[in-house]
Write an enzyme that holds these catalytic residues in place. Structure first.
Site, PDB file in Angstrom:
ATOM      1  CG  HIS A 211      -6.994  -0.132  -6.022  1.00 41.28           C
ATOM      2  ND1 HIS A 211      -6.696   0.885  -5.135  1.00 41.28           N
ATOM      3  CD2 HIS A 211      -7.156  -1.238  -5.264  1.00 41.28           C
ATOM      4  CE1 HIS A 211      -6.678   0.391  -3.902  1.00 41.28           C
ATOM      5  NE2 HIS A 211      -6.953  -0.886  -3.958  1.00 41.28           N
ATOM      6  CE  LYS A 296     -19.412 -12.717  24.713  1.00 45.61           C
ATOM      7  NZ  LYS A 296     -19.716 -13.311  26.030  1.00 45.61           N
ATOM      8  CG  HIS A 299      -9.968  -4.552  16.337  1.00 43.18           C
ATOM      9  ND1 HIS A 299     -10.554  -4.532  15.098  1.00 43.18           N
ATOM     10  CD2 HIS A 299      -9.463  -3.307  16.546  1.00 43.18           C
ATOM     11  CE1 HIS A 299     -10.406  -3.328  14.562  1.00 43.18           C
ATOM     12  NE2 HIS A 299      -9.748  -2.567  15.430  1.00 43.18           N
ATOM     13  CG  ASP A 301      -9.845  -5.671  10.450  1.00 44.94           C
ATOM     14  OD1 ASP A 301     -10.392  -5.973   9.369  1.00 44.94           O
ATOM     15  OD2 ASP A 301      -8.604  -5.666  10.595  1.00 44.94           O
ATOM     16  CE1 TYR A 323      -1.563  -5.613   0.457  1.00 49.83           C
ATOM     17  CE2 TYR A 323      -3.966  -5.711   0.404  1.00 49.83           C
ATOM     18  CZ  TYR A 323      -2.802  -4.985   0.343  1.00 49.83           C
ATOM     19  OH  TYR A 323      -2.860  -3.626   0.156  1.00 49.83           O
ATOM     20  CB  THR A 325      -5.744  -2.777   2.959  1.00 48.81           C
ATOM     21  OG1 THR A 325      -6.028  -3.543   1.793  1.00 48.81           O
ATOM     22  CG2 THR A 325      -5.215  -1.424   2.567  1.00 48.81           C
ATOM     23  CB  THR A 336      -2.118   0.528   1.447  1.00 49.57           C
ATOM     24  OG1 THR A 336      -1.388   0.168   0.268  1.00 49.57           O
ATOM     25  CG2 THR A 336      -3.452   1.140   1.062  1.00 49.57           C
TER      26      THR A 336
END
Length: 496
Positions: A211, A296, A299, A301, A323, A325, A336
């Site tokens: 990462h 609807k 969003h 996410d 947390y 991102t 990020t």
């Protein structure tokens, strides 16, 4: 007999190499969000990049160059049964073809399956960082040629891992595949490498990445590119079957002694012990997906984030610091920022959902308030108005300058809120494509929770440590799916 993957994987590897060529030629289209271009610098770190361990600090080294910048390494490293091979992917100035890749992989496969296993030096990369740094220094002191071999792996385009396992996978359950990709054989993964492409003996594949050099969306982009190309061409190579007289793969044979072999065995044992403690649950929720949530006016996410908050609250009886991102690629070399999903609004809504005296209408209103708060936070964090990266910078400056740690960072509430890498829920949206990701929990009593969103489903990957008696990844996923239904029912009450 050759395994199934041989007749699938040379195609997949070839498309990965095509992506490398797009980057070399600077032909990869720039990512955009609503016509705003995003910073593409992270893509430079996808190929020919490696973390190098140090006694006190690691470093990230990238050997990749675009064609206009000069020459770039053009070989890949292949790990199989504890052995390491390399071969060049360019011949007479052009990419080798899938039949030529198949010839190279077949040579390696047969050699490894007809001869004894290698020492498995790659397992050392899974060790605790300082121990690996010391083992690496010792390895180099045994024979200077060992450094040349290590650098050959470090600067390779990618590491191609040949795994003997055959993970079970269905469109509803990716748990075993995810587990084997994340915690498979450590002797065929170079843990420091920016990109490990992993093939299993039943034709399924996955990938592992470090990462540090880049964020998940880089891996998502190349995975989706390869996936689309395979679909477009029905997984077949339609060009010439001719195989030119290209050099056979070269084995990298390390000089080792008893100490190094003991270090390898210790690393393997440590890795497999920790891997066996990891509980992984990766399931598809297929009742609805992005299409219905958007209908609807929710969003998708935020929908998943709030469902997770409710699931955690129901499972543990308290809010979970979280947390999520946010990408900051609107900015030069942006990476990020942290969205702290456990808001006061989200907690009030969770409490109302557990209170029988609260009306459905009130629950719905509290939920919509939580949505509004989360949506605003995501927008703010993506546009440079977050604070966690700023705080991280301040704490690192204090450390580097030898200053006393500022009082804020010593406050127990800072840690309890997730600060200093203490988030109980470590989460991220992997996007809206067919690519799924996975991460281990940030803390022992926490969860890793990654997900992707499609038109008709949500796919969720959750991890927890088995040795923690209070966490249960499978239960958290089930409760999240239950929360999806509860939230949709709230949106169906009359007088909306």
């Amino acid at each position: 007999m050759l395994p199934t993957w041989m007749f699938v994987y040379h195609i997949s590897l070839w498309y990965n190499l095509n992506f490398w060529q797009l980057l070399r030629k600077e032909k990869l289209p720039v990512d955009k969000v609503e016509n705003i271009p995003l910073d593409m610098n992270q893509f430079r770190m996808l190929f020919s990049t490696c973390k190098v361990p140090g006694i006190t600090r690691d470093s990230v080294v990238s050997y990749f160059r675009t064609e206009s910048e000069g020459s770039s390494p053009s070989h890949i490293a292949v790990l199989c049964r504890g052995r390491v091979f390399v071969f060049d992917v360019l011949h007479e100035g052009s990419l080798i073809t899938p039949p030529e890749i198949l010839r190279q992989l077949t040579y390696i496969y047969k050699k490894c399956h007809n001869e004894p296993d290698g020492p498995g030096i790659a397992a050392l990369t899974s060790e605790e960082r300082t121990r690996w740094a010391k083992a690496r220094e010792y390895l180099i002191s045994l024979d200077p040629e060992n450094l040349t071999l290590l650098e050959k792996i470090q600067n390779s385009l990618l590491v191609y891992s040949i795994e003997d396992g055959s993970p079970h996978v269905t469109p509803e359950d990716y748990s075993q595949l995810s587990a084997m990709t994340l915690t498979g054989d450590p002797t065929v993964r170079w843990g420091d490498k920016s990109y490990n492409l992993i093939s299993f003996s039943n034709g399924v594949f996955g990938c592992n990445c470090d990462h540090a050099p880049y964020d998940a969306m880089v891996m998502v982009k190349i995975s989706y590119y390869v996936d689309e190309k395979i679909f477009e061409n029905e997984g077949r190579w339609k060009g010439s079957e001719k195989v030119r007289d290209i050099p056979l793969p070269k084995e990298l044979v390390f000089t080792v002694d008893e100490k190094i072999l003991n270090d390898v065995n210790q690393a393997k044992a440590q890795f497999l012990k920790q891997a066996s403690d990891l509980q992984i649950a990766v399931y598809s929720f297929t009742s609805f997906g992005k299409k219905l949530t958007k209908k609807k006016r929710l969003h998708p996410d935020t929908f998943i984030q709030l469902a997770l908050q409710l699931a955690y609250y129901r499972l543990h009886g308290r809010p979970g610091c979280c947390y999520e991102t946010a990408m900051t690629r609107y900015f030069y070399h942006g990476r990020t920022e942290t969205v702290r999903s456990c808001t006061i609004e989200a907690v009030r809504w969770c409490q109302s959902m557990q209170d029988p005296s609260t009306s459905l209408f009130e629950q719905q209103q509290k939920m919509l308030q939580a949505f509004a708060k989360h949506n605003k936070m995501m927008k703010d964090c993506s546009t440079g108005k977050g604070f966690d990266r700023h705080l991280l910078g301040l704490s690192l400056i204090a450390k580097e300058e030898g200053l006393p740690v500022p009082e804020l960072f010593r406050d127990p509430l800072f840690s309890r809120s997730g600060g200093g890498g203490n988030f109980v829920l470590s989460t991220s949206l992997i996007g809206y494509l067919r690519v799924q990701g996975m991460v281990v929990p940030m803390v022992h009593n926490g969860y890793g929770f990654f997900y992707h969103i499609r038109e008709d489903r949500f796919v969720v990957a959750c991890s927890a440590w088995k040795s923690c008696p209070e966490t249960d990844a499978k239960k958290l996923v089930q409760l999240t799916f239950h929360a999806f239904h509860d939230m949709m029912q709230l949106m169906n009450i009359p007088n909306l």
